[in-house]
Design a protein around this motif. Structure first.
Motif, PDB file in Angstrom:
ATOM      1  N   TYR A   1      -4.481  67.286  76.581  1.00 31.85           N
ATOM      2  CA  TYR A   1      -3.320  67.498  77.450  1.00 31.85           C
ATOM      3  C   TYR A   1      -3.451  66.773  78.792  1.00 31.85           C
ATOM      4  O   TYR A   1      -3.056  67.283  79.825  1.00 31.85           O
ATOM      5  CB  TYR A   1      -3.112  68.999  77.689  1.00 31.85           C
ATOM      6  CG  TYR A   1      -2.750  69.760  76.436  1.00 31.85           C
ATOM      7  CD1 TYR A   1      -1.437  69.811  75.996  1.00 31.85           C
ATOM      8  CD2 TYR A   1      -3.724  70.399  75.674  1.00 31.85           C
ATOM      9  CE1 TYR A   1      -1.090  70.498  74.838  1.00 31.85           C
ATOM     10  CE2 TYR A   1      -3.395  71.090  74.517  1.00 31.85           C
ATOM     11  CZ  TYR A   1      -2.081  71.140  74.103  1.00 31.85           C
ATOM     12  OH  TYR A   1      -1.745  71.813  72.953  1.00 31.85           O
ATOM     13  N   SER A   2      -4.012  65.572  78.768  1.00 28.27           N
ATOM     14  CA  SER A   2      -4.198  64.828  80.009  1.00 28.27           C
ATOM     15  C   SER A   2      -3.355  63.567  80.092  1.00 28.27           C
ATOM     16  O   SER A   2      -3.409  62.854  81.091  1.00 28.27           O
ATOM     17  CB  SER A   2      -5.683  64.449  80.179  1.00 28.27           C
ATOM     18  OG  SER A   2      -6.460  65.605  80.419  1.00 28.27           O
ATOM     19  N   SER A   3      -2.594  63.274  79.053  1.00 30.93           N
ATOM     20  CA  SER A   3      -1.758  62.083  79.116  1.00 30.93           C
ATOM     21  C   SER A   3      -0.432  62.415  79.778  1.00 30.93           C
ATOM     22  O   SER A   3      -0.179  63.555  80.166  1.00 30.93           O
ATOM     23  CB  SER A   3      -1.534  61.497  77.720  1.00 30.93           C
ATOM     24  OG  SER A   3      -1.121  60.146  77.814  1.00 30.93           O
ATOM     25  N   ARG A   4       0.408  61.423  79.930  1.00 34.98           N
ATOM     26  CA  ARG A   4       1.699  61.613  80.576  1.00 34.98           C
ATOM     27  C   ARG A   4       2.820  61.417  79.570  1.00 34.98           C
ATOM     28  O   ARG A   4       2.694  60.657  78.607  1.00 34.98           O
ATOM     29  CB  ARG A   4       1.882  60.614  81.728  1.00 34.98           C
ATOM     30  CG  ARG A   4       1.126  60.953  82.986  1.00 34.98           C
ATOM     31  CD  ARG A   4       1.576  62.258  83.579  1.00 34.98           C
ATOM     32  NE  ARG A   4       0.980  62.481  84.904  1.00 34.98           N
ATOM     33  CZ  ARG A   4       0.716  63.681  85.406  1.00 34.98           C
ATOM     34  NH1 ARG A   4       0.973  64.765  84.706  1.00 34.98           N
ATOM     35  NH2 ARG A   4       0.200  63.789  86.610  1.00 34.98           N
ATOM     36  N   ALA A   5       3.902  62.082  79.852  1.00 36.49           N
ATOM     37  CA  ALA A   5       5.088  61.908  79.034  1.00 36.49           C
ATOM     38  C   ALA A   5       5.615  60.482  79.197  1.00 36.49           C
ATOM     39  O   ALA A   5       5.462  59.868  80.257  1.00 36.49           O
ATOM     40  CB  ALA A   5       6.155  62.915  79.457  1.00 36.49           C
ATOM     41  N   HIS A   6       6.235  59.973  78.141  1.00 38.96           N
ATOM     42  CA  HIS A   6       6.860  58.656  78.213  1.00 38.96           C
ATOM     43  C   HIS A   6       8.101  58.766  79.084  1.00 38.96           C
ATOM     44  O   HIS A   6       9.018  59.532  78.798  1.00 38.96           O
ATOM     45  CB  HIS A   6       7.230  58.201  76.796  1.00 38.96           C
ATOM     46  CG  HIS A   6       7.800  56.829  76.737  1.00 38.96           C
ATOM     47  ND1 HIS A   6       8.734  56.438  75.796  1.00 38.96           N
ATOM     48  CD2 HIS A   6       7.580  55.730  77.510  1.00 38.96           C
ATOM     49  CE1 HIS A   6       9.054  55.180  75.986  1.00 38.96           C
ATOM     50  NE2 HIS A   6       8.375  54.728  77.022  1.00 38.96           N
ATOM     51  N   MET A   7       8.129  58.019  80.189  1.00 34.52           N
ATOM     52  CA  MET A   7       9.235  58.094  81.143  1.00 34.52           C
ATOM     53  C   MET A   7       9.834  56.702  81.330  1.00 34.52           C
ATOM     54  O   MET A   7       9.490  55.982  82.282  1.00 34.52           O
ATOM     55  CB  MET A   7       8.759  58.671  82.471  1.00 34.52           C
ATOM     56  CG  MET A   7       8.112  60.043  82.343  1.00 34.52           C
ATOM     57  SD  MET A   7       7.544  60.733  83.909  1.00 34.52           S
ATOM     58  CE  MET A   7       9.109  61.228  84.635  1.00 34.52           C
TER      59      MET A   7
END
Length: 528
Positions: A110-116
């Motif tokens: 749970y350390s990545s970022r959402a695709h924005m």
């Protein structure tokens, strides 16, 4: 004609968008089927609003003050709420237990970022450490940033921060009605000096500061989940900017140009100054000194990291600007808190000098004011969503890969079980009966700066800046509500703006020196 609602700056009211919506609906259907195959134990999804077939909860997803809406959802569904929008899964976490379990104990997932797409691809925020996906590129940027803002490193900026805090006092003495501007200027001056060795005399006219402020406005607007439909329907990024309803593309193009200038211009100026032998030591000069030779194959990559890291430093000043403005609002609303803090300052350091960093451990009530300032009106009530890298099973529920997981910092720091009367400004909640800081009180840092491996790396610099400004202002000034024509204080109400980064709603207050002796002390503070 397919007609959807207006979402952010995008209106879906054209046959072409009907085709896009149909495509996205089909993709969403395939994702649901794939999710079922990946969940062999057929565990349930966490509870939450069911939404409509294919569209999901697109009509329920709030765009205004989402942290408050989500807080109400927690009261209905519990401290973990799941919903989907056009096949994109979202998971909201409303307690410290949930954020600790996922962001800390399962940080590997749970350390990545959402695709924005709006921010990163269209607005060119790809340089931002906070928005990068978890991986080697992020680690290299984080390592370079930490070398300059680690807990054991930020002490070297204390003299500069004290100098600018005293400049703030002089500006407040000269034009107290412009206190909101002076606060912004103070932290702009601090970080520009730290990052680039640049002295900012007037942030209202400095071209680079103005450009950065404009870039940050875009970040605040586009950082709210769901603000732009392209973040949920990435295929829309291919829509030409001239197409009806594609105003988001024109906005993004403008912000993209600004962001390119923000990253490159001051860095290039430092490089030129170094060649001419007139550069002031700074974060940028240190990064440039460590670059390999221009003929080295890795030079371009290392230089890009150096540029990005220096530019990212400025973004962190948003936290301290917003928090300091909230502090002024709190002092006007809670005169008894201000009186107690000033009594402690007078008792510990007297009225003949201004606070210094060496006084910090002797000022527990002032430090409690600083803590409550971070908690009361949160700067980033939601922060940025994390992304699950793999399918996961947690507490009897199935969490699909690619779920955007959002920790609601506002809910955590306004939990009435932990913080009685959470909407009130009460520094005593961090103190023991003997007046010393309570080591067992929940520190707002547990949620105010993000979570897990993506916690804000500039938090130590922000802590120091907030302390020296808060203590200095309290020692030198009284902050009160303004008086109306009838001679009575004008009603002042707490509140914040909408957006990824929240600021106090514009307000007025009276800022006056604590007598002639304080005014003279401010005037004589001069250069530190």
């Amino acid at each position: 004609m397919f007609v959807l609602r207006r979402v952010g700056d995008f209106i879906v009211e054209h046959p072409f968008y009907g085709f896009i919506a149909g495509t996205v609906s089909y993709v969403a259907f395939l994702r649901v089927r794939a999710s079922t195959r990946r969940n062999p134990r057929r565990l349930p999804l966490p509870p939450g609003p069911k939404g409509l077939p294919i569209l999901g909860s697109i009509f329920d997803m709030p765009l205004e003050y989402p942290w408050l809406v989500y807080d109400q959802w927690f009261k209905i569904y519990g401290d973990m709420v799941y919903f989907e929008v056009l096949g994109q899964p979202f998971l909201l976490l409303g307690s410290l237990k949930r954020t600790s379990d996922l962001f800390d104990r399962r940080s590997w997932n749970y350390s990545s970022r959402a695709h924005m797409p709006m921010l990163v691809e269209l607005m060119n925020w790809s340089f931002s450490l906070a928005l990068m996906p978890y991986g080697q590129t992020w680690r290299r940027h984080r390592r370079a940033f930490n070398e300059h803002f680690h807990r054991n490193t930020v002490w070297k900026y204390k003299a500069l921060q004290q100098r600018e805090s005293r400049a703030l006092l002089r500006n407040l003495l000269d034009s107290p009605n412009q206190f909101l501007h002076h606060i912004r200027h103070t932290f702009a001056a601090m970080i520009m000096d730290i990052a680039y060795g640049a002295r900012v005399e007037d942030s209202s006219t400095d071209p680079h500061v103005l450009k950065i402020e404009e870039a940050l406005e875009g970040l605040t607007e586009a950082g709210v989940p769901g603000a732009f439909l392209v973040d949920i329907m990435p295929i829309l990024k291919y829509v030409p900017s001239w197409f009806p309803g594609a105003g988001f593309k024109r906005k993004a193009a403008k912000w993209s140009k600004i962001n390119t200038d923000v990253v490159q211009d001051p860095f290039i100026r430092v490089e030129e100054n170094m060649k001419e032998g007139k550069a002031t030591p700074s974060m940028a000069t240190s990064l440039i000194d460590r670059l390999p030779e221009e003929t080295d194959p890795g030079y371009a990559d290392e230089r890009a990291i150096a540029q990005n890291v220096a530019a990212v430093a400025y973004i962190g000043k948003l936290n301290t600007v917003s928090a300091t403005q909230s502090f002024f609002m709190a002092m006007a609303l809670y005169p008894e808190v201000q009186r107690k803090a000033q009594e402690e300052l007078d008792r510990v350091i007297g009225r003949d000098r201004l606070p210094e960093f060496s006084d910090q451990l002797s000022l527990p009530y002032v430090m409690a004011v600083v803590k409550e300032t971070m908690r009361w009106q949160l700067v980033t009530p939601l922060g940025l969503g994390h992304s699950s890298s793999q399918d996961d099973e947690y507490d009897g529920y199935f969490i699909p890969q690619g779920t955007i997981v959002i920790g609601n910092s506002w809910s955590i720091l306004h939990d009435p079980i932990v913080f009685s009367d959470p909407l009130e400004f009460i520094p005593e909640r961090y103190l023991l009966k003997n007046g010393q800081l309570d080591p067992n009180a929940l520190d707002p840092k547990c949620a105010a700066f993000g979570f897990g491996r993506r916690i804000c790396p500039g938090r130590h610099l922000s802590d120091n800046a907030l302390y020296i400004v808060v203590s200095s202002v309290l020692a030198a000034f009284d902050i009160k509500p303004i008086l109306g024509s009838d001679g009575n204080p004008v009603d002042l109400k707490a509140g914040v703006t909408n957006g990824m980064v929240s600021f106090p709603i514009p307000f007025r207050c009276e800022v006056k020196p604590r007598g002639e002796k304080a005014a003279a002390l401010i005037s004589d503070s001069g250069e530190y």
